[in-house]
Design a protein around this motif. Structure first.
Motif, mmCIF file in Angstrom:
data_model
loop_
_atom_site.group_PDB
_atom_site.id
_atom_site.type_symbol
_atom_site.label_atom_id
_atom_site.label_comp_id
_atom_site.label_asym_id
_atom_site.label_seq_id
_atom_site.Cartn_x
_atom_site.Cartn_y
_atom_site.Cartn_z
ATOM 1 N N ILE A 35 39.153 -54.807 -72.331
ATOM 2 C CA ILE A 35 39.110 -55.071 -70.552
ATOM 3 C C ILE A 35 38.848 -56.722 -70.506
ATOM 4 O O ILE A 35 37.195 -56.871 -70.518
ATOM 5 C CB ILE A 35 37.699 -54.469 -69.761
ATOM 6 C CG1 ILE A 35 38.217 -52.617 -70.135
ATOM 7 C CG2 ILE A 35 37.769 -54.835 -68.183
ATOM 8 C CD1 ILE A 35 37.712 -51.506 -69.540
ATOM 9 N N ALA A 36 39.947 -57.202 -69.581
ATOM 10 C CA ALA A 36 39.912 -58.998 -69.695
ATOM 11 C C ALA A 36 39.103 -59.007 -67.885
ATOM 12 O O ALA A 36 37.960 -60.250 -67.249
ATOM 13 C CB ALA A 36 40.699 -59.258 -69.568
ATOM 14 N N ALA A 37 39.668 -57.962 -66.914
ATOM 15 C CA ALA A 37 38.384 -57.967 -66.098
ATOM 16 C C ALA A 37 39.283 -56.585 -65.093
ATOM 17 O O ALA A 37 39.489 -56.107 -65.055
ATOM 18 C CB ALA A 37 39.674 -59.258 -65.197
ATOM 19 N N VAL A 38 38.198 -56.269 -63.934
ATOM 20 C CA VAL A 38 38.343 -55.012 -63.510
ATOM 21 C C VAL A 38 38.320 -56.038 -62.170
ATOM 22 O O VAL A 38 37.561 -56.207 -61.211
ATOM 23 C CB VAL A 38 37.500 -53.893 -63.268
ATOM 24 C CG1 VAL A 38 37.703 -52.648 -62.437
ATOM 25 C CG2 VAL A 38 36.841 -53.638 -64.395
ATOM 26 N N THR A 39 39.606 -55.044 -61.266
ATOM 27 C CA THR A 39 39.974 -56.266 -59.925
ATOM 28 C C THR A 39 40.652 -54.799 -58.865
ATOM 29 O O THR A 39 40.512 -53.888 -58.964
ATOM 30 C CB THR A 39 40.710 -57.020 -60.042
ATOM 31 O OG1 THR A 39 42.261 -56.147 -60.315
ATOM 32 C CG2 THR A 39 41.018 -57.900 -61.367
ATOM 33 N N GLY A 40 40.042 -55.647 -57.968
ATOM 34 C CA GLY A 40 40.820 -54.457 -56.548
ATOM 35 C C GLY A 40 42.384 -54.706 -56.646
ATOM 36 O O GLY A 40 43.093 -55.638 -57.246
ATOM 37 N N LEU A 41 42.900 -54.003 -55.990
ATOM 38 C CA LEU A 41 44.808 -52.905 -55.875
ATOM 39 C C LEU A 41 44.967 -54.769 -55.966
ATOM 40 O O LEU A 41 46.287 -55.098 -56.273
ATOM 41 C CB LEU A 41 44.575 -52.425 -55.044
ATOM 42 C CG LEU A 41 44.432 -50.778 -56.154
ATOM 43 C CD1 LEU A 41 44.352 -49.778 -55.000
ATOM 44 C CD2 LEU A 41 45.358 -50.862 -57.608
ATOM 45 N N THR A 42 44.587 -55.461 -54.443
ATOM 46 C CA THR A 42 45.845 -56.256 -53.904
ATOM 47 C C THR A 42 45.811 -57.167 -54.718
ATOM 48 O O THR A 42 46.503 -58.040 -54.726
ATOM 49 C CB THR A 42 45.441 -56.736 -52.526
ATOM 50 O OG1 THR A 42 43.558 -57.165 -52.601
ATOM 51 C CG2 THR A 42 45.307 -55.820 -51.247
ATOM 52 N N ALA A 43 44.831 -57.596 -56.109
ATOM 53 C CA ALA A 43 44.613 -58.731 -56.600
ATOM 54 C C ALA A 43 45.583 -58.398 -57.596
ATOM 55 O O ALA A 43 46.252 -59.522 -58.275
ATOM 56 C CB ALA A 43 43.509 -58.703 -56.730
ATOM 57 N N ILE A 44 46.072 -57.363 -57.804
ATOM 58 C CA ILE A 44 46.719 -57.697 -59.005
ATOM 59 C C ILE A 44 48.858 -58.439 -59.393
ATOM 60 O O ILE A 44 48.511 -59.029 -60.506
ATOM 61 C CB ILE A 44 47.940 -56.155 -59.123
ATOM 62 C CG1 ILE A 44 47.077 -54.942 -59.431
ATOM 63 C CG2 ILE A 44 48.916 -55.854 -60.544
ATOM 64 C CD1 ILE A 44 47.227 -53.292 -59.107
ATOM 65 N N ASP A 45 49.527 -57.982 -58.290
ATOM 66 C CA ASP A 45 50.117 -59.133 -58.585
ATOM 67 C C ASP A 45 50.193 -60.738 -58.498
ATOM 68 O O ASP A 45 50.696 -61.437 -59.040
ATOM 69 C CB ASP A 45 51.325 -59.250 -56.623
ATOM 70 C CG ASP A 45 51.855 -58.009 -57.727
ATOM 71 O OD1 ASP A 45 52.266 -56.998 -56.001
ATOM 72 O OD2 ASP A 45 51.689 -57.264 -58.140
ATOM 73 N N GLU A 46 48.364 -61.621 -58.033
ATOM 74 C CA GLU A 46 48.429 -62.280 -57.898
ATOM 75 C C GLU A 46 47.547 -62.890 -59.345
ATOM 76 O O GLU A 46 47.947 -63.724 -60.321
ATOM 77 C CB GLU A 46 47.176 -62.100 -56.920
ATOM 78 C CG GLU A 46 46.783 -63.148 -56.506
ATOM 79 C CD GLU A 46 45.328 -63.636 -55.828
ATOM 80 O OE1 GLU A 46 45.655 -63.141 -54.690
ATOM 81 O OE2 GLU A 46 44.740 -63.542 -55.876
ATOM 82 N N VAL A 47 46.903 -62.218 -59.739
ATOM 83 C CA VAL A 47 46.071 -61.834 -61.153
ATOM 84 C C VAL A 47 47.074 -61.989 -62.160
ATOM 85 O O VAL A 47 47.249 -62.673 -63.663
ATOM 86 C CB VAL A 47 44.959 -61.590 -61.621
ATOM 87 C CG1 VAL A 47 44.139 -62.301 -59.818
ATOM 88 C CG2 VAL A 47 44.913 -60.512 -61.323
ATOM 89 N N ALA A 48 48.203 -60.930 -61.931
ATOM 90 C CA ALA A 48 48.205 -60.744 -63.403
ATOM 91 C C ALA A 48 50.322 -60.040 -62.525
ATOM 92 O O ALA A 48 50.682 -58.785 -62.945
ATOM 93 C CB ALA A 48 48.390 -58.839 -64.362
ATOM 94 N N PRO A 49 51.098 -60.803 -62.856
ATOM 95 C CA PRO A 49 52.337 -61.023 -62.385
ATOM 96 C C PRO A 49 53.242 -60.878 -63.813
ATOM 97 O O PRO A 49 53.024 -61.650 -64.900
ATOM 98 C CB PRO A 49 52.716 -61.954 -61.843
ATOM 99 C CG PRO A 49 51.942 -63.429 -62.146
ATOM 100 C CD PRO A 49 50.444 -62.396 -62.570
ATOM 101 N N GLY A 50 54.098 -59.688 -63.468
ATOM 102 C CA GLY A 50 54.812 -59.084 -64.486
ATOM 103 C C GLY A 50 54.538 -58.392 -65.625
ATOM 104 O O GLY A 50 55.185 -58.773 -66.983
ATOM 105 N N VAL A 51 52.916 -57.981 -65.924
ATOM 106 C CA VAL A 51 52.578 -57.997 -66.592
ATOM 107 C C VAL A 51 53.128 -55.987 -66.819
ATOM 108 O O VAL A 51 53.103 -56.030 -65.541
ATOM 109 C CB VAL A 51 50.816 -57.825 -66.151
ATOM 110 C CG1 VAL A 51 50.503 -56.962 -67.538
ATOM 111 C CG2 VAL A 51 50.745 -59.500 -67.274
ATOM 112 N N PRO A 52 52.716 -55.790 -67.840
ATOM 113 C CA PRO A 52 53.663 -53.877 -67.897
ATOM 114 C C PRO A 52 52.082 -53.355 -67.272
ATOM 115 O O PRO A 52 50.839 -53.541 -67.486
ATOM 116 C CB PRO A 52 53.092 -53.512 -69.217
ATOM 117 C CG PRO A 52 53.615 -54.871 -70.200
ATOM 118 C CD PRO A 52 52.955 -56.549 -68.895
#
Ligand code: DOR
Ligand code: ZN
Length: 472
Positions: A35-52
């Motif tokens: 587990i690299a990080a546990v984030t809020g939902l809104t952050a997904i596209d910001e922190v992991a764009p294009g990740v499955p």
């Protein structure tokens, strides 16, 4: 690939996360099996764009579950179950780690036997694994300097049954095991019944004539006597003791008092003793025959109250398959033992929702995770397991809390091919199980992943578990 081009993550899993600090919508970022990080939902596209991205929506995302009480029957009893089938049953039940029992053939009574078993299962396990070593009454000294890499816990059989290897009935030899385990810092896990009483009852009453008389032939007094003896030995030696499959209200009362007094004694309840009562035997015969016996509705109520009240340290399946042919042997000869790793989490979830319909599902799921992930991880020193937090292994279980379904024989993954829960309508379902960032079970496809489970190292000795959470 250079650091600059490294993807931020290999996988994102979002949903209602069951974290150590509460249940909330969020996303888990997985990188290189951790587990690299546990984030809020809104952050997904910001922190992991294009990740499955596995989007579980409103379903829960749990830490991969841990079953600290399984009998996967390898080596020597593979006609009942084998590691490959049992691994499928485990991941289908949401489990990514198991701790296997030593009553195999040969039994796991020494570090060499444990290492040999580890070598046998390596490369064919869907789950990560540890082993309880068998406490050998002829060699108690092995517990005084047991290498934690081999095991941090040892199983003591105070009663026998068809698969029990070395039963410890002599009080002096039992005391030597407690003394040595205290020196070695080994947690004893105990089948706490005194079966000399059961043998006398069989002698006096003759052999069992009907399945429904089984509980009466293996009465609570055998368990109460043994639990009292264990508490006395813990008091005398300070040994950490974990009583397996507690079955009666009186044992629960005794253990609550001992734990409240600060003794390092904890206990387990199985899904079976929460799900069935002795009345079920009228319909199910030996399919619900277990040692310790499944007892009355009043005992079952007491065990549920203990779970809700934080008296229980861990749930366990006591996954102990026998073939249907063995279960259909004449009444006195049918072996005790029920498969259960695939059913444990969903059966207890179903029981909680049925018994406590007004309880919030977030409270219920947090209790399930506490007893099937964080608790066992702490009791048995499993680093990186049992908690959704950065740095932990990326073991994740996606659980649909309202995915009602009926369990049938077609769902059974265990080699034994049967389940005592056939026909049950379960309130929730395991959708996906992920171990080390790889899908190891997809319920829709009924497909298992690759058997790359590993023999886990031991973590440092626990900081001791607080009494108010049912732990010493
Ligand atoms: O009923 C049981 N069967 N209880 C145990 O503790 C062991 C298990 C088995 O190995 O068959
Ligand atoms: Zn067992």
């Amino acid at each position: 690939m250079g650091e600059l081009n490294r993807k931020p993550a290999d996988l994102v899993v979002s949903g209602r996360l069951v974290t150590p600090t509460g249940v909330r919508p969020g996303a888990v970022l997985v990188s290189a099996g951790r587990i690299a990080a546990v984030t809020g939902l809104t952050a997904i596209d910001e922190v992991a764009p294009g990740v499955p991205h596995l989007d579980a929506g409103d379903a829960y995302v749990l830490p991969g579950l841990i079953d600290s009480h399984v009998h996967f029957r390898t080596p020597g009893l593979e006609h009942k179950e084998d590691w490959e089938h049992a691994g499928r049953a485990a991941v289908a039940g949401g489990f990514t780690t198991v701790i296997d029992m030593p009553n195999t053939r040969p039994p796991g009574l020494s570090p060499e036997a444990i290492a040999a078993k580890a070598a046998l299962v390596a490369g064919s396990s869907l789950v990560d694994y540890r082993f309880h070593m068998g406490a050998d009454p002829d060699r108690p000294e092995l517990l005084a300097d047991l290498d934690p890499a081999i095991a941090t816990s040892a199983k003591v059989f105070m009663a026998g049954h068809q698969t029990a290897p070395t039963v410890v009935r002599d009080a002096e030899r039992l005391e030597k095991i407690f003394a040595a385990a205290a020196v070695g810092g080994v947690r004893l896990v105990l089948h706490a019944e005194r079966d000399t009483l059961f043998t006398m009852l069989d002698d006096w009453r003759g052999r069992l004539r009907d399945h429904h008389a089984y509980e009466r032939s293996r009465p609570r007094s055998g368990g109460i006597a043994a639990v009292a003896e264990v508490i006395e030995l813990v008091h005398r030696h300070g040994t950490q003791a974990h009583i397996l499959h507690v079955s009666s209200a009186e044992e629960a009362d005794l253990l609550a008092a001992a734990s409240d007094a600060g003794l390092p004694v904890t206990y387990e309840v199985t899904g079976h003793h929460l799900s069935f009562t002795d009345q079920d035997t009228l319909r199910t015969g030996a399919r619900t025959r277990l040692s310790p016996a499944i007892r009355s509705a009043a005992d079952q109520d007491r065990l549920w109250a203990a779970l809700r009240g934080g008296e229980v340290a861990a749930l366990g399946s006591d996954h102990a398959p026998h073939t249907m042919a063995e279960k259909l042997l004449p009444v006195p000869d049918a072996p005790p033992g029920i498969p259960g790793v695939q059913e444990l989490a969903v059966a207890v979830w179903t029981g909680m929702r049925r018994r406590w319909p007004d309880e919030s599902s977030d409270v219920a799921i947090a209790r399930l995770v506490d007893h099937l992930a964080a608790g066992p991880a702490e009791l048995f020193r499993l680093p990186g397991k049992g908690r959704l937090e950065p740095g932990a292994d990326a073991d994740l279980t996606v659980f649909g809390p309202d995915d009602s379904w009926m369990l049938s024989a077609y769902d059974v993954q265990s080699k034994c091919g049967w389940s005592a829960y056939e026909g049950w309508t379960m309130a929730g379902r395991v959708r996906t199980t992920i171990r080390a960032g790889e899908v190891v079970w997809d319920a829709n496809e009924q497909k298992a992943g690759s058997p790359t489970g590993r023999w886990l190292p031991a973590g440092p000795p626990g900081r001791g578990l607080t009494a108010d959470s049912g732990r010493a």
